[in-house]
Design a protein around this motif. Structure first.
Motif, PDB file in Angstrom:
ATOM      1  N   VAL A  35     -12.283 -16.183   8.933  1.00 32.91           N
ATOM      2  CA  VAL A  35     -12.235 -15.100   9.840  1.00 32.91           C
ATOM      3  C   VAL A  35     -10.823 -15.140  10.437  1.00 32.91           C
ATOM      4  N   LEU A  36     -10.125 -13.918  10.318  1.00 34.06           N
ATOM      5  CA  LEU A  36      -8.862 -13.883  11.109  1.00 34.06           C
ATOM      6  C   LEU A  36      -8.582 -12.564  11.993  1.00 34.06           C
ATOM      7  N   PRO A  37      -9.022 -12.827  13.085  1.00 30.74           N
ATOM      8  CA  PRO A  37      -8.977 -11.717  14.117  1.00 30.74           C
ATOM      9  C   PRO A  37      -7.208 -11.315  14.197  1.00 30.74           C
ATOM     10  N   PHE A  38      -7.000  -9.953  14.352  1.00 32.66           N
ATOM     11  CA  PHE A  38      -5.858  -9.384  14.379  1.00 32.66           C
ATOM     12  C   PHE A  38      -5.069  -9.751  15.578  1.00 32.66           C
ATOM     13  N   SER A  39      -6.031 -10.144  16.680  1.00 29.72           N
ATOM     14  CA  SER A  39      -5.424 -10.734  18.061  1.00 29.72           C
ATOM     15  C   SER A  39      -4.533 -11.838  17.852  1.00 29.72           C
ATOM     16  N   LYS A  40      -5.064 -12.792  16.767  1.00 32.02           N
ATOM     17  CA  LYS A  40      -4.461 -14.089  16.522  1.00 32.02           C
ATOM     18  C   LYS A  40      -3.318 -14.179  15.960  1.00 32.02           C
ATOM     19  N   PHE A  41      -2.920 -13.252  15.292  1.00 33.88           N
ATOM     20  CA  PHE A  41      -1.606 -13.288  14.433  1.00 33.88           C
ATOM     21  C   PHE A  41      -0.380 -13.175  15.382  1.00 33.88           C
ATOM     22  N   ILE A  46     -10.656  -9.887   0.110  1.00 36.50           N
ATOM     23  CA  ILE A  46     -10.206  -9.615   1.514  1.00 36.50           C
ATOM     24  C   ILE A  46     -10.864  -8.280   2.246  1.00 36.50           C
ATOM     25  N   ASN A  47     -11.428  -8.539   3.183  1.00 35.38           N
ATOM     26  CA  ASN A  47     -12.059  -7.420   3.928  1.00 35.38           C
ATOM     27  C   ASN A  47     -11.887  -7.264   5.330  1.00 35.38           C
ATOM     28  N   ALA A  48     -11.723  -6.094   5.804  1.00 40.00           N
ATOM     29  CA  ALA A  48     -11.760  -5.610   7.219  1.00 40.00           C
ATOM     30  C   ALA A  48     -12.961  -5.875   7.753  1.00 40.00           C
ATOM     31  N   ILE A  49     -13.012  -6.506   8.909  1.00 41.31           N
ATOM     32  CA  ILE A  49     -14.260  -6.723   9.518  1.00 41.31           C
ATOM     33  C   ILE A  49     -14.209  -6.484  11.151  1.00 41.31           C
ATOM     34  N   GLN A  50     -15.421  -6.414  11.522  1.00 43.62           N
ATOM     35  CA  GLN A  50     -15.571  -6.369  13.175  1.00 43.62           C
ATOM     36  C   GLN A  50     -16.100  -7.694  13.462  1.00 43.62           C
ATOM     37  N   THR A  51     -15.124  -8.610  14.041  1.00 44.51           N
ATOM     38  CA  THR A  51     -15.360  -9.861  14.665  1.00 44.51           C
ATOM     39  C   THR A  51     -16.548 -10.199  15.472  1.00 44.51           C
ATOM     40  N   ARG A  52     -16.828  -9.285  16.156  1.00 50.15           N
ATOM     41  CA  ARG A  52     -18.096  -9.364  17.083  1.00 50.15           C
ATOM     42  C   ARG A  52     -19.301  -9.608  16.541  1.00 50.15           C
ATOM     43  N   PHE A  53     -19.550  -9.158  15.157  1.00 51.23           N
ATOM     44  CA  PHE A  53     -20.691  -9.452  14.477  1.00 51.23           C
ATOM     45  C   PHE A  53     -20.907 -10.804  14.100  1.00 51.23           C
ATOM     46  N   PHE A  54     -19.491 -11.494  13.745  1.00 49.87           N
ATOM     47  CA  PHE A  54     -19.627 -12.978  13.360  1.00 49.87           C
ATOM     48  C   PHE A  54     -19.960 -13.680  14.829  1.00 49.87           C
ATOM     49  N   TYR A  58       0.932  -1.216  -0.036  1.00 44.66           N
ATOM     50  CA  TYR A  58      -0.050  -0.044   0.003  1.00 44.66           C
ATOM     51  C   TYR A  58       0.974   1.272  -0.168  1.00 44.66           C
ATOM     52  N   GLU A  59       0.571   2.140  -0.735  1.00 46.35           N
ATOM     53  CA  GLU A  59       1.084   3.586  -0.824  1.00 46.35           C
ATOM     54  C   GLU A  59       0.852   4.225   0.447  1.00 46.35           C
ATOM     55  N   ASP A  60      -0.213   4.304   1.249  1.00 43.57           N
ATOM     56  CA  ASP A  60      -0.473   4.642   2.622  1.00 43.57           C
ATOM     57  C   ASP A  60      -1.158   3.649   3.281  1.00 43.57           C
ATOM     58  N   PRO A  61      -1.020   3.585   4.504  1.00 48.40           N
ATOM     59  CA  PRO A  61      -1.690   2.653   5.425  1.00 48.40           C
ATOM     60  C   PRO A  61      -3.231   2.593   5.026  1.00 48.40           C
ATOM     61  N   PRO A  62      -4.050   1.608   4.968  1.00 51.94           N
ATOM     62  CA  PRO A  62      -5.437   1.513   4.916  1.00 51.94           C
ATOM     63  C   PRO A  62      -6.214   2.091   6.000  1.00 51.94           C
ATOM     64  N   ASP A  63      -7.311   2.420   6.019  1.00 51.98           N
ATOM     65  CA  ASP A  63      -8.035   2.967   7.010  1.00 51.98           C
ATOM     66  C   ASP A  63      -8.840   1.998   7.833  1.00 51.98           C
ATOM     67  N   LEU A  64      -8.519   1.300   8.758  1.00 51.72           N
ATOM     68  CA  LEU A  64      -8.942   0.153   9.436  1.00 51.72           C
ATOM     69  C   LEU A  64      -9.612   0.435  10.985  1.00 51.72           C
ATOM     70  N   GLU A  65      -9.839   1.949  11.020  1.00 52.44           N
ATOM     71  CA  GLU A  65     -10.504   2.317  12.209  1.00 52.44           C
ATOM     72  C   GLU A  65     -11.656   1.518  12.541  1.00 52.44           C
ATOM     73  N   GLY A  66     -11.832   0.916  13.757  1.00 50.08           N
ATOM     74  CA  GLY A  66     -13.155   0.261  14.034  1.00 50.08           C
ATOM     75  C   GLY A  66     -13.290  -1.177  13.798  1.00 50.08           C
ATOM     76  N   PHE A  67     -12.114  -1.599  13.064  1.00 48.98           N
ATOM     77  CA  PHE A  67     -12.107  -2.958  12.783  1.00 48.98           C
ATOM     78  C   PHE A  67     -11.090  -3.726  13.388  1.00 48.98           C
ATOM     79  N   ASP A  68     -11.509  -5.292  13.601  1.00 48.11           N
ATOM     80  CA  ASP A  68     -10.434  -5.912  14.572  1.00 48.11           C
ATOM     81  C   ASP A  68     -10.091  -7.231  14.007  1.00 48.11           C
ATOM     82  N   GLY A  69     -10.277  -7.374  12.730  1.00 43.53           N
ATOM     83  CA  GLY A  69      -9.893  -8.430  11.985  1.00 43.53           C
ATOM     84  C   GLY A  69      -9.994  -8.697  10.453  1.00 43.53           C
ATOM     85  N   LEU A  70      -9.783  -9.656   9.755  1.00 42.97           N
ATOM     86  CA  LEU A  70      -9.587  -9.658   8.358  1.00 42.97           C
ATOM     87  C   LEU A  70     -10.913 -10.991   7.903  1.00 42.97           C
TER      88      LEU A  70
END
Length: 221
Positions: A147-153, A195-203, A93-105
């Motif tokens: 579903v890949l939570p950021f906390s599990k990387f 590939i999507n940014a997601i809020q895992t709590r919805f899943f 990425y040229e600049d970091p993606p805006d992932l505010e509010g998301f906690d996984g992929l």
């Protein structure tokens, strides 16, 4: 523990950072789609054959407007090559993606059932030549929403997994990719839609994300 080769991006067109219109409780936002040749061309292929290994890989656009990543993994290598048997696709990425509010992929994917690894590179990785990684496996030949939570990387440095390490800084993600390195020779094949940014709590709310241990494979259908 299994040693997973550290793969960092080398050459590919830089993607523009995606931006989404924020809405309350947005569940997901697309980071990468694979519907056009331009989407495919924004990914680089990394493979041990660049260093003299015998593996091969290709990434192409399918007639169904999805990405096809396939090839052959081989452990054959010249004596001066430390490790072989891997291939990856990576975008920068040229600049970091805006992932505010998301906690996984969330990855919409169909694989051959082999073991794959999702790679994330943030600013810390860029400074230290490391990469965050999460392994996954899906049922063969079935479209799956992984579903890949950021906390599990886990952080991988020098081909070693660092279980006690920093977490991904979602404000400074510069690269995403998928690696095959499951210690098996032979052909591999996966097809990917997005590939999507997601809020895992919805899943979790809708029982789409099972409660399983960090060291187990994760997938949902």
């Amino acid at each position: 523990s299994q040693q997973i080769p550290k793969v960092v991006p080398k050459v590919s067109p830089l993607r523009k950072a995606f931006r989404v219109n924020r809405v309350e409780d947005a569940q997901s936002a697309t980071i990468c789609s694979f519907a056009t040749q331009e989407d495919i061309d924004s990914f680089s292929i990394l493979c041990d054959n660049e260093l003299g290994g015998k593996s091969s890989a290709a990434f192409s656009l399918s007639k169904d407007n999805t990405g096809i990543f396939k090839g052959l993994i081989s452990f054959e290598k010249p004596e001066n090559l430390l490790r072989s048997g891997y291939a990856a696709i990576i975008t920068r990425y040229e600049d970091p993606p805006d992932l505010e509010g998301f906690d996984g992929l969330g990855v919409h994917i169909k694989t051959d059932g082999r073991g794959y690894v999702f790679n994330v590179v943030d600013q810390f990785c860029t400074d230290t030549q490391s990469v965050f990684q999460k392994s996954f496996r899906t049922p063969p030949d079935e479209w799956t929403h992984v579903v890949l939570p950021f906390s599990k990387f886990n952080l991988s440095h020098g081909h070693q997994l660092c279980l006690d390490s920093n977490r991904i800084n979602t404000d400074s993600i510069y690269s995403l990719g998928i690696l095959i390195s499951d210690e098996k020779e032979g052909p591999f094949n996966l097809e990917i839609k997005s590939i999507n940014a997601i809020q895992t709590r919805f899943f979790r709310r809708y029982n789409l994300l099972p409660d399983i241990q960090d060291n187990e494979r994760e997938y949902i259908k």
